[in-house]
Design an enzyme around this catalytic site. Structure first.
Site, PDB file in Angstrom:
ATOM      1  N   ARG A  52       0.828  -1.153   0.115  1.00 50.35           N
ATOM      2  CA  ARG A  52      -0.061  -0.033  -0.043  1.00 50.35           C
ATOM      3  C   ARG A  52       0.782   1.213  -0.052  1.00 50.35           C
ATOM      4  O   ARG A  52       0.699   2.315  -0.535  1.00 50.35           O
ATOM      5  CB  ARG A  52      -0.884   0.164   1.293  1.00 50.35           C
ATOM      6  CG  ARG A  52      -1.741  -0.975   1.117  1.00 50.35           C
ATOM      7  CD  ARG A  52      -3.085  -0.862   2.245  1.00 50.35           C
ATOM      8  NE  ARG A  52      -3.977  -2.266   1.936  1.00 50.35           N
ATOM      9  CZ  ARG A  52      -5.049  -2.054   2.915  1.00 50.35           C
ATOM     10  NH1 ARG A  52      -5.130  -1.185   3.736  1.00 50.35           N
ATOM     11  NH2 ARG A  52      -5.863  -3.016   2.755  1.00 50.35           N
ATOM     12  N   ASP A 164     -15.142   9.153   9.816  1.00 51.29           N
ATOM     13  CA  ASP A 164     -14.141   8.263   9.727  1.00 51.29           C
ATOM     14  C   ASP A 164     -12.671   9.022   9.741  1.00 51.29           C
ATOM     15  O   ASP A 164     -12.586  10.253   9.454  1.00 51.29           O
ATOM     16  CB  ASP A 164     -14.080   7.450   8.337  1.00 51.29           C
ATOM     17  CG  ASP A 164     -13.623   6.094   8.223  1.00 51.29           C
ATOM     18  OD1 ASP A 164     -14.187   5.160   8.096  1.00 51.29           O
ATOM     19  OD2 ASP A 164     -12.140   6.094   7.861  1.00 51.29           O
TER      20      ASP A 164
HETATM   21  C1  LIG Z   1     -13.677  -2.315   8.011  1.00 50.28           C
HETATM   22  S1  LIG Z   1     -14.291  -0.543   8.060  1.00 50.28           S
HETATM   23  C2  LIG Z   1     -15.846  -0.840   8.732  1.00 50.28           C
HETATM   24  C3  LIG Z   1     -16.840   0.119   8.201  1.00 50.28           C
HETATM   25  C4  LIG Z   1     -18.442  -0.053   8.790  1.00 50.28           C
HETATM   26  N1  LIG Z   1     -18.379   0.199   9.865  1.00 50.28           N
HETATM   27  C5  LIG Z   1     -18.760  -1.641   8.357  1.00 50.28           C
HETATM   28  O1  LIG Z   1     -18.851  -2.355   9.454  1.00 50.28           O
HETATM   29  O2  LIG Z   1     -18.977  -1.758   7.207  1.00 50.28           O
HETATM   30  C6  LIG Z   1     -13.485   0.225   9.178  1.00 50.28           C
HETATM   31  C7  LIG Z   1     -13.212   1.687   8.881  1.00 50.28           C
HETATM   32  O3  LIG Z   1     -12.429   2.295  10.201  1.00 50.28           O
HETATM   33  C8  LIG Z   1     -11.733   3.393   9.851  1.00 50.28           C
HETATM   34  N2  LIG Z   1     -10.753   3.771  10.887  1.00 50.28           N
HETATM   35  C9  LIG Z   1      -9.700   3.106  11.100  1.00 50.28           C
HETATM   36  N3  LIG Z   1      -9.088   3.563  12.104  1.00 50.28           N
HETATM   37  C10 LIG Z   1      -9.798   4.723  12.768  1.00 50.28           C
HETATM   38  C11 LIG Z   1      -9.788   5.587  13.717  1.00 50.28           C
HETATM   39  N4  LIG Z   1      -8.791   5.644  14.622  1.00 50.28           N
HETATM   40  N5  LIG Z   1     -10.945   6.492  13.849  1.00 50.28           N
HETATM   41  C12 LIG Z   1     -11.971   6.505  12.960  1.00 50.28           C
HETATM   42  N6  LIG Z   1     -12.068   5.436  11.894  1.00 50.28           N
HETATM   43  C13 LIG Z   1     -11.052   4.587  12.016  1.00 50.28           C
HETATM   44  C14 LIG Z   1     -11.290   3.061   8.707  1.00 50.28           C
HETATM   45  O4  LIG Z   1     -10.839   4.073   7.679  1.00 50.28           O
HETATM   46  C15 LIG Z   1     -12.258   2.446   7.826  1.00 50.28           C
HETATM   47  O5  LIG Z   1     -13.195   2.838   6.862  1.00 50.28           O
END
Ligand SMILES: C[S@@+](CC[C@H](N)C(=O)[O-])C[C@H]1O[C@@H](n2cnc3c(N)ncnc32)[C@H](O)[C@@H]1O
Length: 294
Positions: A52, A164
């Protein structure tokens, strides 16, 4: 081993060393990523991180990964690059109606209770937060379910905030344009009401209708922040499929914060392999990774 083979093998090893991350650089990156975003970066993620980060090597004009890391950690470039670095290392997998049972529980269990307790009128606002919203499938699913429910329950208002850490996913979420394959889990009547097909059918894209888009406000928020600029009387919080990336102390801190932002009786929805149990928080388990603030 023949001389040619030996030479070939050492050349391959040299290319890997030049191309990949040194142990020191991986340690520096992993420490920064975990500190900044909470996301654990074990050695097993090295190949993923290298792959990445190559996009960022190209975008920044660095010579290779070693040069990219030197610019970040030795030449003071980290502050400017942090947002982009986090953008590429986050995993944003999501779906409309993901873990569908949650939307059934929201509609048939949580919502009737919340509305009854609030003696809902058309002026009641249901406040909802999608805390790791990715490209928007989760908050727009919430918007569809709640907009339908509002029509059945006398027209309460809906205010959804969706946040996010990744600016890249938030741009897609705000545009609300998705490939047609992504909307397969959306029930047909909802597709007809809330999604518009692209005029150019060859593009095979859909867009969320403006009335639904207006229900959701997007913003960048890092769950690692010491405080969250969000109301403290929320009815529903979705924090799904993000805690799994955090270690236990980080999960504890994030869950304690989220609990502070829920009204008593408010609901917290976590991913199916996540839990708020065992952290000493006033959160009653309701099954299916759903918790209710006591
Ligand atoms: C796997 S996705 C889950 C999306 C959604 N909640 C679902 O269950 O379909 C995880 C998301 O968490 C975000 N993320 C990661 N670390 C984070 C943080 N410290 N604060 C806020 N968002 C975060 C990522 O950018 C990503 O878009």
């Amino acid at each position: 081993m023949l001389a040619d083979q030996a030479e070939g093998a050492s050349w391959t090893a040299a290319v890997a060393a030049v191309d990949g991350l040194s142990a020191r650089d991986f340690r520096r990156l992993a420490a920064f990523i975990q500190d900044y975003s909470g996301i654990k970066m074990p050695e097993s993620k090295r190949t993923m991180v290298e792959g990445r980060l190559r996009k960022r090597v190209a975008a920044t004009g660095a010579a290779d990964l070693a040069d990219y890391c030197a610019r970040l950690f030795d030449d003071g470039g980290l502050a400017d690059e942090a947002v982009h670095l986090i953008d590429v290392v986050t995993t944003n997998k999501t779906e409309f109606f993901r873990e569908q049972e949650h939307f059934r529980i929201l509609e048939t269990v949580a919502l009737p209770r919340l509305l009854a307790e609030r003696r809902a009128s058309p002026y009641t606002t249901l406040k909802v937060w999608s805390t790791a919203s990715s490209i928007g499938a989760e908050p727009y699913t919430l918007a569809m379910v709640l907009a339908d429910a509002s029509q059945r329950h006398g027209g309460f208002r809906i205010d959804i905030i969706a946040t996010d850490i990744s600016t890249r996913v938030l741009e897609t979420a705000a545009a609300a344009i998705y490939p047609e394959e992504m909307i397969a889990p959306v029930p047909l009547e909802m597709r007809q009401r809330y999604l518009l097909r692209s005029r150019d059918r060859a593009q095979r894209l859909v867009r969320v209708v403006p009335e639904l888009r207006r229900l959701v406000r997007f913003g960048r928020l890092n769950l690692m922040d010491a405080t969250y600029p969000v109301d403290r009387d929320l009815d529903v919080i979705f924090c799904r499929n993000i805690l799994i990336y955090f270690d236990k102390p980080t999960q504890q801190a994030v869950l304690a914060h989220l609990c502070d932002h829920l009204r008593p009786g408010g609901y917290l929805f976590l991913g199916h392999s996540e839990s708020a149990a065992g952290f000493g928080l006033p959160m009653k388990p309701m099954g299916a990774s759903v918790f209710r603030r006591e």
